[in-house]
Design a protein around this motif. Structure first.
Motif, mmCIF file in Angstrom:
data_model
loop_
_atom_site.group_PDB
_atom_site.id
_atom_site.type_symbol
_atom_site.label_atom_id
_atom_site.label_comp_id
_atom_site.label_asym_id
_atom_site.label_seq_id
_atom_site.Cartn_x
_atom_site.Cartn_y
_atom_site.Cartn_z
ATOM 1 N N ILE A 3 -13.596 4.563 -9.940
ATOM 2 C CA ILE A 3 -15.032 4.270 -10.013
ATOM 3 C C ILE A 3 -15.406 3.624 -11.343
ATOM 4 C CG2 ILE A 3 -17.338 5.337 -10.009
ATOM 5 C CD1 ILE A 3 -15.943 5.602 -7.351
ATOM 6 N N SER A 4 -14.764 4.096 -12.409
ATOM 7 C CA SER A 4 -15.098 3.603 -13.748
ATOM 8 C C SER A 4 -13.835 3.604 -14.593
ATOM 9 C CB SER A 4 -16.120 4.536 -14.398
ATOM 10 O OG SER A 4 -16.137 4.317 -15.793
ATOM 11 N N VAL A 5 -13.746 2.655 -15.510
ATOM 12 C CA VAL A 5 -12.557 2.642 -16.366
ATOM 13 C C VAL A 5 -12.547 3.829 -17.339
ATOM 14 C CG1 VAL A 5 -12.160 0.162 -16.226
ATOM 15 C CG2 VAL A 5 -13.643 1.079 -18.031
ATOM 16 N N GLY A 6 -13.708 4.484 -17.468
ATOM 17 C CA GLY A 6 -13.788 5.651 -18.346
ATOM 18 C C GLY A 6 -12.844 6.766 -17.913
ATOM 19 N N GLN A 7 -12.383 6.715 -16.676
ATOM 20 C CA GLN A 7 -11.519 7.784 -16.172
ATOM 21 C C GLN A 7 -10.056 7.623 -16.602
ATOM 22 O OE1 GLN A 7 -12.490 6.209 -12.018
ATOM 23 N NE2 GLN A 7 -10.526 7.172 -11.592
ATOM 24 N N PHE A 8 -9.702 6.497 -17.201
ATOM 25 C CA PHE A 8 -8.292 6.250 -17.529
ATOM 26 C C PHE A 8 -7.957 6.583 -18.979
ATOM 27 C CE2 PHE A 8 -9.182 2.925 -14.257
ATOM 28 C CZ PHE A 8 -8.482 3.541 -13.236
ATOM 29 N N ASP A 10 -2.273 6.530 -18.476
ATOM 30 C CA ASP A 10 -2.607 6.080 -17.112
ATOM 31 C C ASP A 10 -2.469 4.561 -17.006
ATOM 32 O OD1 ASP A 10 -3.387 8.600 -16.202
ATOM 33 O OD2 ASP A 10 -5.524 8.277 -16.586
ATOM 34 N N LEU A 11 -2.980 3.880 -18.023
ATOM 35 C CA LEU A 11 -2.990 2.410 -17.981
ATOM 36 C C LEU A 11 -1.572 1.858 -18.088
ATOM 37 C CD1 LEU A 11 -6.119 1.995 -20.277
ATOM 38 C CD2 LEU A 11 -6.021 1.579 -17.812
ATOM 39 N N THR A 12 -0.773 2.486 -18.951
ATOM 40 C CA THR A 12 0.620 2.058 -19.091
ATOM 41 C C THR A 12 1.342 2.228 -17.763
ATOM 42 O OG1 THR A 12 0.547 2.808 -21.372
ATOM 43 C CG2 THR A 12 2.739 2.436 -20.438
ATOM 44 N N TYR A 13 1.044 3.343 -17.107
ATOM 45 C CA TYR A 13 1.678 3.638 -15.826
ATOM 46 C C TYR A 13 1.297 2.591 -14.772
ATOM 47 C CZ TYR A 13 2.183 5.876 -11.282
ATOM 48 O OH TYR A 13 2.472 6.129 -9.975
ATOM 49 N N ASP A 68 -19.941 -2.648 -8.899
ATOM 50 C CA ASP A 68 -21.251 -2.160 -8.469
ATOM 51 C C ASP A 68 -22.332 -2.788 -9.344
ATOM 52 O OD1 ASP A 68 -20.383 -0.574 -10.622
ATOM 53 O OD2 ASP A 68 -21.434 1.215 -9.916
ATOM 54 N N GLY A 69 -23.011 -3.782 -8.762
ATOM 55 C CA GLY A 69 -24.110 -4.463 -9.442
ATOM 56 C C GLY A 69 -23.732 -4.919 -10.836
ATOM 57 N N VAL A 70 -24.610 -4.605 -11.799
ATOM 58 C CA VAL A 70 -24.333 -5.005 -13.179
ATOM 59 C C VAL A 70 -23.632 -3.876 -13.942
ATOM 60 C CG1 VAL A 70 -26.258 -6.635 -13.277
ATOM 61 C CG2 VAL A 70 -26.631 -4.253 -13.975
ATOM 62 N N GLY A 71 -23.068 -2.924 -13.195
ATOM 63 C CA GLY A 71 -22.408 -1.778 -13.824
ATOM 64 C C GLY A 71 -20.988 -2.083 -14.247
ATOM 65 N N GLU A 72 -20.053 -1.702 -13.400
ATOM 66 C CA GLU A 72 -18.633 -1.848 -13.739
ATOM 67 C C GLU A 72 -17.859 -2.559 -12.645
ATOM 68 O OE1 GLU A 72 -15.791 0.364 -15.532
ATOM 69 O OE2 GLU A 72 -17.108 1.931 -16.322
ATOM 70 N N HIS A 73 -16.680 -3.007 -12.995
ATOM 71 C CA HIS A 73 -15.758 -3.628 -12.045
ATOM 72 C C HIS A 73 -14.364 -3.175 -12.501
ATOM 73 C CE1 HIS A 73 -13.906 -6.304 -9.316
ATOM 74 N NE2 HIS A 73 -14.589 -7.408 -9.550
ATOM 75 N N PRO A 74 -14.059 -1.879 -12.228
ATOM 76 C CA PRO A 74 -12.866 -1.298 -12.862
ATOM 77 C C PRO A 74 -11.548 -1.985 -12.525
ATOM 78 C CG PRO A 74 -13.795 0.195 -11.196
ATOM 79 C CD PRO A 74 -14.796 -0.894 -11.398
ATOM 80 N N LEU A 122 -10.833 -1.570 -23.754
ATOM 81 C CA LEU A 122 -10.281 -1.937 -25.063
ATOM 82 C C LEU A 122 -10.605 -0.912 -26.145
ATOM 83 C CD1 LEU A 122 -10.835 -5.794 -24.895
ATOM 84 C CD2 LEU A 122 -8.624 -4.611 -24.986
ATOM 85 N N ARG A 123 -11.522 0.007 -25.841
ATOM 86 C CA ARG A 123 -11.804 1.067 -26.830
ATOM 87 C C ARG A 123 -10.555 1.903 -27.077
ATOM 88 N NH1 ARG A 123 -12.134 3.601 -22.329
ATOM 89 N NH2 ARG A 123 -12.135 5.860 -22.124
ATOM 90 N N LEU A 124 -9.634 1.903 -26.097
ATOM 91 C CA LEU A 124 -8.421 2.722 -26.213
ATOM 92 C C LEU A 124 -7.335 2.046 -27.052
ATOM 93 C CD1 LEU A 124 -8.126 3.922 -22.502
ATOM 94 C CD2 LEU A 124 -8.892 5.276 -24.460
ATOM 95 N N TYR A 125 -7.567 0.808 -27.447
ATOM 96 C CA TYR A 125 -6.538 0.060 -28.180
ATOM 97 C C TYR A 125 -7.095 -0.367 -29.534
ATOM 98 C CZ TYR A 125 -4.397 0.180 -23.622
ATOM 99 O OH TYR A 125 -3.856 0.627 -22.446
ATOM 100 N N ASP A 126 -6.183 -0.728 -30.397
ATOM 101 C CA ASP A 126 -6.582 -1.139 -31.734
ATOM 102 C C ASP A 126 -7.057 -2.596 -31.676
ATOM 103 O OD1 ASP A 126 -6.827 -1.562 -34.426
ATOM 104 O OD2 ASP A 126 -4.683 -1.951 -34.706
ATOM 105 N N ALA A 127 -8.218 -2.803 -31.026
ATOM 106 C CA ALA A 127 -8.727 -4.168 -30.858
ATOM 107 C C ALA A 127 -9.957 -4.377 -31.722
ATOM 108 C CB ALA A 127 -9.094 -4.403 -29.397
#
Ligand code: NCD
Length: 326
Positions: free
Chosen positions: A27-32, A36-39, A148-154, A195-200
């Motif tokens: 539903i949202s990238v906040g769940q990863f 998880d992403l590496t997997y 979903d609209g202007v929300g997210e596109h995970p 990208l909050r999860l990476y040193d970007a």
């Protein structure tokens, strides 16, 4: 484990088994988390090699996907269909909701409850923010948001992240610039959050009225990311490792005069690209409506067509994962 049409066993689809996706909604990238992403990216790599080697597998044979789109789509809908079919599954495609019972006034929960009688997983694109969360509340089968609209596109966020990794070989230490309609661009919201999860380091380039929403900026600041805003591509073109361009989303404007005022704000041309790093990547979720000139397409740094191919591998990985087959 499945086998290919030629009888080749598909083994080791992922670097390591990860059961945490089984039965889960996306539903949202906040769940990863980062693992998880590496997997998922690892599984996508495996899917790429299966498709390149033999085209398809029967990993999801007997499984059915309901592809429910209340908004237009070319890439997302067709890549989900291709993903499911290359995994040996089949698809109930509902793209013109005007031809479904939605046009008779059926509610989203009822449509979802109907489709889950027939399908094992439901992909949903909807114009309202939060619609996939609502759907997930009613569904017992996994719901995958296709925007979903202007929300997210995970899933787009995931394929964008995967593209950066694939093109540049790392996700850390990069300077990522996002350009265009950052207010309405749900793909931007999802990628920025990931990208909050990476040193970007992030630079957001937009006209004043199309700035990134405050809540996304706050999340990035809370994660310790350096965030800069400007309205000029020139400010970042020479420094960026990734330039992620988006279309100004006409359909989200209440006032079309406002749209007219900003619609041609940015056009990436070969002249602009001449100032970019030699080793960088130019991305776009597509569709484009003029923000990247066609003369840029043959530039080796232009990755938007490779990016959409990556979408199929990421979606194969996600479908296999939520159905417990990755
Ligand atoms: C995007 C979307 O629908 O949010 N397209 C896509 O899924 N690749 C971007 C857009 O419509 O501009």
């Amino acid at each position: 484990m499945g086998s290919t049409p030629n009888g080749i066993k598909i083994v080791g689809l992922a670097p390591e088994l990860n059961h945490s996706f089984y039965g889960r909604d996306i539903i949202s990238v906040g769940q990863f988390s980062r693992p998880d992403l590496t997997y998922i990216m690892g599984v996508a790599d495996e899917m790429r090699s299966v498709v390149r080697r033999v085209g398809a597998t029967d990993l999801l044979k007997g499984h059915i996907l309901a592809n429910l789109f209340y908004e237009p789509s070319t890439r997302t809908s067709s890549s989900f269909i291709a993903a499911m079919e290359r995994l040996g599954g089949s698809v109930i495609p509902i793209h013109g909701v005007q031809y479904s019972s939605v046009s008779k006034g059926e509610s989203l929960p009822d449509t979802i409850r109907t489709l889950e009688c027939y399908a094992d997983v439901i992909v949903l694109r909807h114009p309202e923010v939060g619609a996939s969360e609502v759907a997930a509340r009613y569904a017992t089968k996994p719901i995958i948001s296709a925007g979903d609209g202007v929300g997210e596109h995970p899933t787009q966020g995931l394929l964008d992240l995967y593209t950066i990794y694939h093109e540049l070989g790392t996700l850390d230490g990069l300077h990522v610039a996002m350009v265009g309609d950052l207010k309405h661009g749900r793909t931007v919201h999802s990628l920025a959050r990931l990208l909050r999860l990476y040193d970007a380091r992030l630079t957001f380039v937009s006209p004043e009225i199309l700035r990134l929403p405050e809540d996304v900026k706050r999340e990035l600041a809370a994660a310790g990311r350096i965030v800069t805003e400007t309205d000029k591509v020139e400010d970042v073109i020479a420094a960026a490792d990734v330039i992620y361009v988006t279309r100004v989303q006409k359909e989200r404007f209440a006032d079309l005069d406002e749209y007219e005022a900003v619609k041609d704000y940015y056009v990436i041309t070969p002249k602009i690209m001449a100032r970019a790093k030699e080793h960088m990547v130019l991305m776009h979720p597509l569709p484009r409506v003029g923000e990247i000139h066609a003369d840029v397409d043959n530039d080796p740094r232009a990755a938007y067509f490779r990016q959409m191919e990556n979408g199929m591998y990421i979606r194969m990985a996600l479908l296999a994962a939520v159905l417990g087959k990755a």
